[in-house]
Design a protein around this motif. Structure first.
Motif, PDB file in Angstrom:
ATOM      1  N   ARG A  15       0.837  -1.209   0.000  1.00  7.76           N
ATOM      2  CA  ARG A  15       0.000   0.000   0.000  1.00  7.76           C
ATOM      3  C   ARG A  15       0.870   1.257   0.000  1.00  7.76           C
ATOM      4  O   ARG A  15       0.621   2.210  -0.744  1.00  7.76           O
ATOM      5  CB  ARG A  15      -0.904   0.021   1.238  1.00  7.76           C
ATOM      6  CG  ARG A  15      -2.056  -0.948   1.220  1.00  7.76           C
ATOM      7  CD  ARG A  15      -2.948  -0.691   2.449  1.00  7.76           C
ATOM      8  NE  ARG A  15      -3.853  -1.790   2.698  1.00  7.76           N
ATOM      9  CZ  ARG A  15      -5.018  -1.954   2.071  1.00  7.76           C
ATOM     10  NH1 ARG A  15      -5.402  -1.074   1.167  1.00  7.76           N
ATOM     11  NH2 ARG A  15      -5.798  -2.985   2.364  1.00  7.76           N
ATOM     12  N   GLY A  18       2.228   2.197  -3.266  1.00  6.45           N
ATOM     13  CA  GLY A  18       1.312   2.664  -4.302  1.00  6.45           C
ATOM     14  C   GLY A  18       0.338   1.657  -4.863  1.00  6.45           C
ATOM     15  O   GLY A  18      -0.428   1.982  -5.776  1.00  6.45           O
ATOM     16  N   ARG A  20      -3.015   0.031  -5.034  1.00  5.23           N
ATOM     17  CA  ARG A  20      -4.301   0.526  -4.529  1.00  5.23           C
ATOM     18  C   ARG A  20      -5.460  -0.459  -4.713  1.00  5.23           C
ATOM     19  O   ARG A  20      -6.459  -0.368  -4.019  1.00  5.23           O
ATOM     20  CB  ARG A  20      -4.657   1.833  -5.246  1.00  5.23           C
ATOM     21  CG  ARG A  20      -3.706   2.982  -4.944  1.00  5.23           C
ATOM     22  CD  ARG A  20      -3.972   3.576  -3.566  1.00  5.23           C
ATOM     23  NE  ARG A  20      -2.992   4.610  -3.228  1.00  5.23           N
ATOM     24  CZ  ARG A  20      -1.920   4.402  -2.470  1.00  5.23           C
ATOM     25  NH1 ARG A  20      -1.676   3.185  -1.991  1.00  5.23           N
ATOM     26  NH2 ARG A  20      -1.086   5.374  -2.183  1.00  5.23           N
ATOM     27  N   HIS A  21      -5.327  -1.363  -5.676  1.00  5.99           N
ATOM     28  CA  HIS A  21      -6.454  -2.246  -6.009  1.00  5.99           C
ATOM     29  C   HIS A  21      -6.671  -3.261  -4.894  1.00  5.99           C
ATOM     30  O   HIS A  21      -5.813  -4.109  -4.625  1.00  5.99           O
ATOM     31  CB  HIS A  21      -6.182  -2.961  -7.337  1.00  5.99           C
ATOM     32  CG  HIS A  21      -7.411  -3.444  -8.026  1.00  5.99           C
ATOM     33  ND1 HIS A  21      -8.279  -4.343  -7.446  1.00  5.99           N
ATOM     34  CD2 HIS A  21      -7.937  -3.138  -9.247  1.00  5.99           C
ATOM     35  CE1 HIS A  21      -9.268  -4.596  -8.282  1.00  5.99           C
ATOM     36  NE2 HIS A  21      -9.085  -3.866  -9.382  1.00  5.99           N
ATOM     37  N   GLU A  22      -7.830  -3.180  -4.240  1.00  5.35           N
ATOM     38  CA  GLU A  22      -8.085  -4.037  -3.077  1.00  5.35           C
ATOM     39  C   GLU A  22      -8.097  -5.519  -3.435  1.00  5.35           C
ATOM     40  O   GLU A  22      -7.692  -6.363  -2.637  1.00  5.35           O
ATOM     41  CB  GLU A  22      -9.399  -3.637  -2.388  1.00  5.35           C
ATOM     42  CG  GLU A  22      -9.350  -2.289  -1.686  1.00  5.35           C
ATOM     43  CD  GLU A  22      -8.288  -2.229  -0.576  1.00  5.35           C
ATOM     44  OE1 GLU A  22      -8.057  -3.258   0.089  1.00  5.35           O
ATOM     45  OE2 GLU A  22      -7.692  -1.153  -0.401  1.00  5.35           O
ATOM     46  N   GLU A  70      -1.864  -5.542 -11.045  1.00  7.77           N
ATOM     47  CA  GLU A  70      -2.754  -4.382 -10.959  1.00  7.77           C
ATOM     48  C   GLU A  70      -2.935  -3.741 -12.334  1.00  7.77           C
ATOM     49  O   GLU A  70      -4.045  -3.344 -12.706  1.00  7.77           O
ATOM     50  CB  GLU A  70      -2.200  -3.375  -9.957  1.00  7.77           C
ATOM     51  CG  GLU A  70      -3.153  -2.214  -9.667  1.00  7.77           C
ATOM     52  CD  GLU A  70      -2.645  -1.330  -8.542  1.00  7.77           C
ATOM     53  OE1 GLU A  70      -3.338  -1.239  -7.513  1.00  7.77           O
ATOM     54  OE2 GLU A  70      -1.558  -0.733  -8.693  1.00  7.77           O
ATOM     55  N   ASN A  74      -6.805  -3.423 -13.542  1.00  5.21           N
ATOM     56  CA  ASN A  74      -7.458  -2.117 -13.362  1.00  5.21           C
ATOM     57  C   ASN A  74      -8.605  -1.882 -14.342  1.00  5.21           C
ATOM     58  O   ASN A  74      -8.437  -2.012 -15.553  1.00  5.21           O
ATOM     59  CB  ASN A  74      -6.432  -0.979 -13.518  1.00  5.21           C
ATOM     60  CG  ASN A  74      -5.776  -0.626 -12.198  1.00  5.21           C
ATOM     61  OD1 ASN A  74      -6.287  -0.932 -11.122  1.00  5.21           O
ATOM     62  ND2 ASN A  74      -4.616   0.028 -12.262  1.00  5.21           N
TER      63      ASN A  74
END
Length: 210
Positions: A15, A18, A20-22, A70, A74
């Motif tokens: 985190r 950087g 961010r995608h849970e 990610e 995304n």
């Protein structure tokens, strides 16, 4: 050092760097990285660093695994049918398998492939299909793929991988020799678009099988 708390610290570091995608963070948290490293290195399994696997190969740094996945995920509900080139010990394939029902992974080194198969059995990860093959040629019999991820750096993007990318599909791979960068490629109705991203360091993408 293999506790849930240690794994949670790895996720917090991701985190901070950087990610961010849970869903990606949850996938990274779900896979016990210590299972995939040599027993002598288990205490370092959740450090944010690449670790040696033998045969000149490494298990990728967690941040780089998360970053590449990610990019593929995304804005999409799933990775869809996914190809991994350079399965190694199977760690990245196991993370990918948390985010899609279909993962195909190829590895050119037979002993590493056997290790990956053993690791998948230990985790009861049954939606990963592993094959002993030269990754530069992809896996045409299983394509096209919605997502392709490559864990070794070539001097250029293999044409076979571009051809096996589905319309709307995404490919992420390291490119270069002494200086490498992440390349993110999307296939659109108009053709392919490429974005050059972070500087990275991967083992070379080699031809043939052993």
């Amino acid at each position: 050092m293999t506790s849930q708390r240690t794994r949670a610290r790895m996720i917090e570091r991701l985190r901070e760097k950087g990610i961010r995608h849970e869903s990606v963070l949850a996938a990274m948290a779900a896979v016990p990285r210590h299972v995939f490293v040599e027993e002598a290195l288990a205490s370092r399994a959740y450090e944010d660093t690449a670790l040696p696997l033998g045969m000149g190969q490494t298990i990728s740094q967690p941040y780089v695994v998360a970053r590449m996945i990610e990019l593929l995920l995304n804005g999409r509900p799933s990775l869809g049918k996914t190809l991994e080139v350079g399965a190694g010990c199977g760690y990245q394939a196991a993370v990918l398998a948390q985010l899609t029902n279909e993962v195909f992974a190829v590895e050119r080194l037979g002993p590493l492939l056997e290790k990956a198969k053993a690791n998948m059995r230990a985790l009861q990860q049954f939606n990963v299909r592993l094959k002993h093959a030269d990754g530069q040629f992809g896996l045409p019999e299983a394509g096209p793929f919605d997502s392709i991820i490559v864990a070794a750096a070539g001097m250029h993007v293999p044409q076979a991988l571009l051809e096996q990318l589905a319309l709307g599909g995404r490919l992420v791979l390291p490119v270069g020799t002494s200086e490498q960068y992440l390349s993110f490629i999307e296939r659109t109705p108009q053709g392919y678009t490429e974005t050059r991203l972070d500087a990275v360091r991967f083992v070379p993408l080699l031809a043939g099988t052993q």
